[in-house]
Design a protein around this motif. Structure first.
Motif, mmCIF file in Angstrom:
data_model
loop_
_atom_site.group_PDB
_atom_site.id
_atom_site.type_symbol
_atom_site.label_atom_id
_atom_site.label_comp_id
_atom_site.label_asym_id
_atom_site.label_seq_id
_atom_site.Cartn_x
_atom_site.Cartn_y
_atom_site.Cartn_z
ATOM 1 N N HIS A 168 1.227 -1.209 0.031
ATOM 2 C CA HIS A 168 -0.235 0.007 -0.203
ATOM 3 C C HIS A 168 0.926 1.171 -0.228
ATOM 4 O O HIS A 168 0.401 2.319 -0.695
ATOM 5 C CB HIS A 168 -1.120 -0.062 1.389
ATOM 6 N N SER A 208 -4.151 -2.793 -3.005
ATOM 7 C CA SER A 208 -3.898 -2.899 -1.266
ATOM 8 C C SER A 208 -4.252 -1.716 -0.625
ATOM 9 O O SER A 208 -5.692 -1.941 -0.121
ATOM 10 C CB SER A 208 -2.578 -2.714 -0.921
ATOM 11 N N LEU A 209 -4.257 -0.359 -1.336
ATOM 12 C CA LEU A 209 -4.249 0.941 -0.130
ATOM 13 C C LEU A 209 -5.894 0.671 -0.501
ATOM 14 O O LEU A 209 -6.785 0.745 0.432
ATOM 15 C CB LEU A 209 -4.146 1.613 -0.316
ATOM 16 N N PRO A 258 1.789 3.795 -4.350
ATOM 17 C CA PRO A 258 0.477 3.725 -4.987
ATOM 18 C C PRO A 258 0.757 4.233 -6.476
ATOM 19 O O PRO A 258 0.244 4.388 -7.173
ATOM 20 C CB PRO A 258 0.417 5.416 -3.689
ATOM 21 N N SER A 283 0.169 -3.986 5.574
ATOM 22 C CA SER A 283 -0.514 -4.982 4.421
ATOM 23 C C SER A 283 0.918 -6.193 4.191
ATOM 24 O O SER A 283 2.105 -5.086 3.897
ATOM 25 C CB SER A 283 -1.072 -4.121 3.115
#
Length: 279
Positions: A79, A90-91, A82, A116
């Motif tokens: 995460h 993931s975020l 980005p 994560s």
């Protein structure tokens, strides 16, 4: 996407979590969602480990080219990237609104997202010996919580996750040394007397929520053609006062950074001369 108001735990799930320290939310993610996660991470790792994302340690046995994990090591904190497709994905799921009401109820507090991870676990890969997550995160007061998303169908053959029901009431233990032939990590927490480890079979899209004190792990993937991929998130209560250093992301489900949690001090259950490693 399912509305928050439509998600709640059943009385049976509440009783099970209080007794066993875990519960499985069946079908929380649709099959096509699990497939999109699977495809994104496989594409990201198509050329092997990704610098700054894949966990590669020079001293680790899984750097042996013959070890399946040398090509498919786990990805840590995706995460935080980005700019990558896997980072944005993931975020997105780390703060998925479907997780929020369950985490609130299980944690009895507002959840704060801190970590994560993505595990590929290809055929022939070693497992991860029994351990307790809060040994690493060192959340205090309270305890961390995991949301473990099955990206493939998982069972004993492909090294699916196993748990020790009731072990969430045990103290955080100082681990013993794991057998490197069966575990890619070095820590091992024995099953307490009178308890037993059980496999938790899951279908792609199921989500396993469990207490950070719960003893859990996995066996090697003995299948010949089945991955056991999983996307995992860790959360801590907003009322936490301290946690291990290194978990710099501390996001509420509204996307705000929490700044009041300080670095844990001391050496934890292994003593002050043995500071705890990051997970």
């Amino acid at each position: 996407m399912t509305a928050i108001s439509d998600i709640s735990l059943t009385d049976e799930q509440r009783v099970q979590f209080a007794r066993d320290g875990y519960l499985v939310a069946r079908g929380m993610l649709a099959p096509e969602e699990a497939a999109s996660i699977r495809e994104a991470f496989m594409e990201q790792n198509a050329g092997g480990p990704v610098p700054g994302l894949s966990e590669v340690r020079e001293s680790r046995a899984d750097n042996n080219p013959a070890d399946p994990l040398s090509f498919y090591p786990r990805m840590m904190h995706p995460h935080r990237r980005p700019e990558l497709a896997v980072g944005a994905l993931s975020l997105q799921y780390m703060l998925d609104e479907r997780f929020y009401p369950i985490l609130c109820e299980l944690m009895r507090d507002e959840p704060v997202a801190v970590q994560s991870m993505f595990y590929f676990k290809p055929p022939g890969a070693r497992g991860q010996e029994l351990h307790q997550d809060n040994y690493y995160l060192r959340v205090s007061p309270g305890v961390c919580m995991a949301a473990w998303i099955a990206v493939d169908d998982v069972d004993a053959e492909n090294g699916g996750i196993k748990v020790v029901p009731g072990s969430q009431y045990e103290e955080i233990a100082c681990p013993e040394k794991a057998d490197p032939a069966v575990s890619f990590t070095s820590d091992y927490v024995p099953v307490p007397a009178g308890m037993q480890a059980v496999h938790c079979d899951m279908t792609a899209g199921d989500v396993l929520f469990f207490d950070g004190r719960l003893i859990h792990g996995s066996t090697p993937n003995t299948s010949t053609d089945r991955f056991r991929r999983s996307l995992i998130f860790h959360y801590v209560p907003e009322s936490s006062e301290e946690m291990s250093e290194g978990y710099s992301t501390r996001l509420t489900f509204d996307g705000f950074q929490v700044d009041h949690i300080t670095a844990a001090v001391g050496g934890g259950p292994c003593g002050v001369l043995h500071p705890l490693p990051l997970h």
